[in-house]
Write a protein that holds these residues in place. Sequence first.
Motif, PDB file in Angstrom:
ATOM      1  N   ARG A  49       0.813  -1.219   0.000  1.00 39.35           N
ATOM      2  CA  ARG A  49       0.000   0.000   0.000  1.00 39.35           C
ATOM      3  C   ARG A  49       0.847   1.269   0.000  1.00 39.35           C
ATOM      4  NH1 ARG A  49      -1.293   0.997   5.551  1.00 39.35           N
ATOM      5  NH2 ARG A  49      -3.491   1.281   5.170  1.00 39.35           N
ATOM      6  N   GLU A  52      -0.461   4.274  -1.905  1.00 34.60           N
ATOM      7  CA  GLU A  52      -1.762   4.858  -1.527  1.00 34.60           C
ATOM      8  C   GLU A  52      -1.585   6.314  -1.143  1.00 34.60           C
ATOM      9  OE1 GLU A  52      -3.752   2.515   1.465  1.00 34.60           O
ATOM     10  OE2 GLU A  52      -3.989   0.809   0.106  1.00 34.60           O
ATOM     11  N   GLU A 365      -6.636   7.863   0.822  1.00 37.38           N
ATOM     12  CA  GLU A 365      -7.352   7.273  -0.304  1.00 37.38           C
ATOM     13  C   GLU A 365      -7.690   5.818   0.009  1.00 37.38           C
ATOM     14  OE1 GLU A 365      -6.451   8.475  -4.831  1.00 37.38           O
ATOM     15  OE2 GLU A 365      -5.177   6.893  -4.019  1.00 37.38           O
ATOM     16  N   VAL A 366      -8.948   5.485  -0.109  1.00 36.78           N
ATOM     17  CA  VAL A 366      -9.365   4.092   0.046  1.00 36.78           C
ATOM     18  C   VAL A 366     -10.199   3.765  -1.180  1.00 36.78           C
ATOM     19  CG1 VAL A 366     -10.658   2.445   1.453  1.00 36.78           C
ATOM     20  CG2 VAL A 366      -9.394   4.303   2.564  1.00 36.78           C
ATOM     21  N   ASN A 367      -9.781   2.759  -1.921  1.00 40.01           N
ATOM     22  CA  ASN A 367     -10.460   2.426  -3.184  1.00 40.01           C
ATOM     23  C   ASN A 367     -10.652   3.652  -4.067  1.00 40.01           C
ATOM     24  OD1 ASN A 367     -10.672  -0.252  -2.318  1.00 40.01           O
ATOM     25  ND2 ASN A 367     -12.569   0.214  -1.205  1.00 40.01           N
ATOM     26  N   HIS A 368      -9.594   4.399  -4.245  1.00 41.23           N
ATOM     27  CA  HIS A 368      -9.580   5.573  -5.126  1.00 41.23           C
ATOM     28  C   HIS A 368     -10.451   6.719  -4.656  1.00 41.23           C
ATOM     29  CE1 HIS A 368      -7.262   3.129  -7.852  1.00 41.23           C
ATOM     30  NE2 HIS A 368      -8.181   2.183  -7.729  1.00 41.23           N
ATOM     31  N   VAL A 369     -10.950   6.636  -3.423  1.00 41.01           N
ATOM     32  CA  VAL A 369     -11.724   7.763  -2.881  1.00 41.01           C
ATOM     33  C   VAL A 369     -10.977   8.316  -1.673  1.00 41.01           C
ATOM     34  CG1 VAL A 369     -13.916   8.473  -1.860  1.00 41.01           C
ATOM     35  CG2 VAL A 369     -13.871   6.716  -3.654  1.00 41.01           C
ATOM     36  N   GLU A 371     -10.759   9.706   1.735  1.00 38.85           N
ATOM     37  CA  GLU A 371     -11.602   9.757   2.930  1.00 38.85           C
ATOM     38  C   GLU A 371     -10.944  10.645   3.980  1.00 38.85           C
ATOM     39  OE1 GLU A 371     -12.215   5.857   4.461  1.00 38.85           O
ATOM     40  OE2 GLU A 371     -13.487   5.229   2.766  1.00 38.85           O
TER      41      GLU A 371
END
Lengths: 512, 512
Positions: A49, A52, A365-369, A371
Amino acid sequence: MNWLTDVNERARQRIEEISRLPVYRDRHLTLLTDLYQLTMMYGHFREGRHEERVVFDLFYRQNPCGNGYAITAGLEQVVWYLYNLRFSDADLAYLRSLNMFSDEFLQYLKNFTFHGDVYAIPEGTVVFPNEPLLRVEGPIVEVQLIESAILSFINHQSLIATKARRIVEAARTNDGHEDNPVIEMGLRRAQNVDASVFGARAAIIGGCVSTSNLMAAESYHLPVAGTQGHSWIQSFPSELEAFEAYASAFPDDTVLLVDTYDVLRSGVPNAIRVGLRLKEEGHTLKGIRIDSGDLAYLSKRARKMLDAAGLTETKIIASSDLDEYTIRDLVTQGAEIDSWGVGTNLITSIDCPALGCVYKLVAQEVNHVLEPRIKVSENPSKITNPGRKKVLRLYVDDHAVADLIALVDETYDPSEPLELFDPIHTYKRKVIQNYRVEELLVPVFQGGTLVYELPELPEIQARVEVQVEYFGSEIRRHLKPHGYHVDLSQPLWDLKQKLLHQWRGRRVAQSK
Amino acid sequence: MNWLTDVNERARQRIEEISRLPVYRDRHLTLLTDLYQLTMMYGHFREGRHEERVVFDLFYRQNPCGNGYAITAGLEQVVWYLYNLRFSDADLAYLRSLNMFSDEFLQYLKNFTFHGDVYAIPEGTVVFPNEPLLRVEGPIVEVQLIESAILSFINHQSLIATKARRIVEAARTNDGHEDNPVIEMGLRRAQNVDASVFGARAAIIGGCVSTSNLMAAESYHLPVAGTQGHSWIQSFPSELEAFEAYASAFPDDTVLLVDTYDVLRSGVPNAIRVGLRLKEEGHTLKGIRIDSGDLAYLSKRARKMLDAAGLTETKIIASSDLDEYTIRDLVTQGAEIDSWGVGTNLITSIDCPALGCVYKLVAQEVNHVLEPRIKVSENPSKITNPGRKKVLRLYVDDHAVADLIALVDETYDPSEPLELFDPIHTYKRKVIQNYRVEELLVPVFQGGTLVYELPELPEIQARVEVQVEYFGSEIRRHLKPHGYHVDLSQPLWDLKQKLLHQWRGRRVAQSK
């Protein structure tokens, strides 16, 4: 060449030029970091990760030295560091020798450069607690590595710039004395080399006119100041001979140190003798320096003696353990001091030698979003403001009335009234209208490319002079200044409350 | 190769090795000086007296942080600086650009090197006010140039070594916890790069066991320490996942940060889960770190929980704004803390961020005869001790009973009784016999040749441990320590009185 590449090219040329300054030249600081940054980087790498994206804010929680604000400084050093950030073979060999990291990771570091985005409040800006001075966005490994070094740079230089500002303003209360310059001369008491050189730079940002430190002066093209020490006077058979010898060497630039034997009975009379001879020869005795004793009494007597001898242009310079409090007291007592040499108390910021900037994760970023993230603490003042944020300074009639920390995508229409509220005591509210908005954070790096042309030091120094005028005297007071309003926007406040409630639930879940 | 050249060769090899350390490599600090050193040098050069020999003492007047003594540090940096002292072409070009100096003088600087003699008290020695820590002898221009830089090095490193010693001793009052190590972790709050690296070095001299600063660790082969930050924990969906991921990366070197959510309800239970898994796999959870909250309460509860789970080998590490006072209080309250991470308060020496070493002319050659010099001040404590001096430490039964500042050519026969007297209250007298004498100042440079082989850091650290044991607990107390006797020899005291009387006469003459 289009406009954008032109800007970037100028930014690049400027940083290349800065990289050749004696303070930066040949230095390599990639390992100037805490081990835990490397262990966390390696942990993220192992988890796959490391690319990320995260967002970190750099901010402080309390103004230094009891001041009502701080002055930002240190960005040049941050930019130089990020621009030159590479792991050398020697760095990698050392990391390998620790037997903590895999070959794959070390191989990965070999090609490491900074690819992130940096937004920063320019140097020489008046800032307040909890405002992001830098917002750093990028792959988690990159954003993590740089934490320790950039904190040290910003903490140190902003601290000294702020302390210098206090001292410079204390000197300026001396209205009878036009410019009342303050000279930085703390090298011998600085906390080692960089503290003296970057400290001198920060002192200039805060408003000092010159430094005694040659290396700082060379690096930053600063006016440099210096006279003699007591050892010069002592090394001659008499004080008069010592004065004469110095004046012969520097007929147009002589400041005589008058307190080796007796200021009023020996030093000033001998200085007058030399001053009158210089005058006959078409020169002017620039000044005398008093380095001990009661500076108020001695300066007033010395002024009268110099004036009576017709040496009205000869200035009186004071040094001797000065700080903003002593200077203000001396000024209040009518001391006839034209300029002030300040050492230890400025260069170490003696009553508050650390500014406590921190660097906190605010989004991930979590799954391209992306947060928002919040860091909660038992101590409510340590709870962070989540999300990607900007800092808006609101002016009414060219007077700064409040700062607003808002989310980056918020927009404001200054023609509409805006209700501000205290983020803790939310019943305290105020509506402003016909205001002007300034966005304080400006882009510095984008995708690792430097897009900000670093200003020259005189420009930064001038910025401070303009900046402080936007704020009322109640905020600029040295003792118990009035607090300036730093509010959160409604969307940011709502987000923070939401995350606090979520955190409460998560904490219960963690504890199961 | 005879014995002497062999010693010098080893000294040379050692300094060459040190010059390659990352902290020194490629650095050039000849202009790290105050302008007035150059103007005085030029003045002496114009007068044709630049080769006249002088003697300067470097000493401080007050122990730092209210301590009963100071620990010397910084000599390595002084040696490195003097050994490499040259004016580069760029230095000379800059000095020329100031339009203050003649071509002859700049030409002279081109061939400038340090030709002087330096005697120094080795690093890691317990010292007291007014004792020369360095005695520098040589041509006046050389001895003058170096003042600012060497003061900065010695002031900074001795300050941090002393502060570190206070903190380390506070931690050691925790008798139940064998070694009670203190870890230096102040990089982010240090006053810029050198303050962090040389500060870490000085902290190790004072007794810290390791640092978090990779650059310092690399330079000085120091044990390096680090765990995770809160951002690591926050960047995972849960605290347990964050702990697991870290433990997988470093199964034998994991310290888990347990205060992100709730120390006792989440952090410690999750750490125990990970600790038990590590144990099953043949590893040991090295420790947990508590970085906020009430460290006494939390550590005692955490210890019980860890022990109950069978993790008796897992250590508890505390951090969070620690200093010697907080550590001692926590220890007194029975905190179950095995090791201490100390940042801001150590690396800035927060309550006393400057040690006030000064550098004073004490002798000067006139017609080939070295004459003692005194600097008089209105403030009697600022009057210097004249002449070329040595510092003798007098031991009775391996207990240091007094230091004696004496003239270099004095001799003492320890089999004869020696009467010591207070230099101010001369009626206070004491006779010692069967004593042992140690001369503290050792030769470092002779005629510009390095004759001192710089010790390795562990050797200096070990020296401190031996040194402090020579002094009673009353001198080592942190609050209001008893003053140690630093006396003047009878010949030095007589010389000082003679010069004071001469000065009085001269002052009257100057004032005519």
